[in-house]
Design an enzyme around this catalytic site. Structure first.
Site, mmCIF file in Angstrom:
data_model
loop_
_atom_site.group_PDB
_atom_site.id
_atom_site.type_symbol
_atom_site.label_atom_id
_atom_site.label_comp_id
_atom_site.label_asym_id
_atom_site.label_seq_id
_atom_site.Cartn_x
_atom_site.Cartn_y
_atom_site.Cartn_z
ATOM 1 N N VAL A 6 0.844 -1.195 0.000
ATOM 2 C CA VAL A 6 0.000 0.000 0.000
ATOM 3 C C VAL A 6 0.880 1.245 0.000
ATOM 4 C CG1 VAL A 6 -1.801 1.274 1.235
ATOM 5 C CG2 VAL A 6 -1.792 -1.224 1.304
ATOM 6 N N CYS A 7 0.582 2.150 -0.934
ATOM 7 C CA CYS A 7 1.259 3.458 -0.928
ATOM 8 C C CYS A 7 0.202 4.520 -1.214
ATOM 9 C CB CYS A 7 2.413 3.500 -1.930
ATOM 10 S SG CYS A 7 1.933 3.567 -3.652
ATOM 11 N N ALA A 8 0.628 5.727 -1.448
ATOM 12 C CA ALA A 8 -0.327 6.816 -1.628
ATOM 13 C C ALA A 8 -1.245 6.564 -2.827
ATOM 14 C CB ALA A 8 0.399 8.145 -1.769
ATOM 15 N N GLY A 10 -0.288 3.927 -5.410
ATOM 16 C CA GLY A 10 -0.015 2.636 -6.024
ATOM 17 C C GLY A 10 1.024 2.673 -7.131
ATOM 18 N N THR A 13 4.967 2.012 -5.728
ATOM 19 C CA THR A 13 5.097 0.637 -5.235
ATOM 20 C C THR A 13 5.066 -0.351 -6.386
ATOM 21 O OG1 THR A 13 3.046 1.287 -4.160
ATOM 22 C CG2 THR A 13 4.530 0.047 -2.886
#
Length: 99
Positions: A6-8, A10, A13
């Site tokens: 999970v990142c801000a 996607g 990542t």
């Protein structure tokens, strides 16, 4: 092992995800991995074993743990930036053992 990254949004990542897939394969480990943004993770988390969070959203780690009920951890900033897959794999295995 099924990992949800999970990142801000996607995007960043996704790059890490491809490197992780290659590293796991080289080491004979099975891996299913998906990179998503904060807006999506709750909809699909039930299909995963662990959640790994990008450093840019690590401030939401406790919320993500509560919402998913899965073992979760933030990837260290340096490991994330240089795609240090050996360290990330160690973290993933540690989380998986908590399942």
């Amino acid at each position: 092992m099924k990992i949800l990254l999970v990142c801000a949004g996607g995007m960043s990542t996704s790059i890490l995800m491809k490197k992780m897939e290659a590293y796991w394969k080289e080491n004979g480990e099975e891996l299913e991995i998906k990179a998503v943004g904060l807006a999506e993770y709750q909809d699909i988390c039930s299909g995963y074993d662990i959640v790994m969070v990008g450093p840019q959203v690590s401030y939401r780690l406790n919320e993500i743990k509560e919402n998913t009920g899965l073992p979760c951890a933030a990837i260290e900033s340096f490991d994330y930036a240089v795609a240090n897959c050996p360290n990330i794999m160690k973290l993933a295995k540690k989380l998986y053992s908590e399942k």
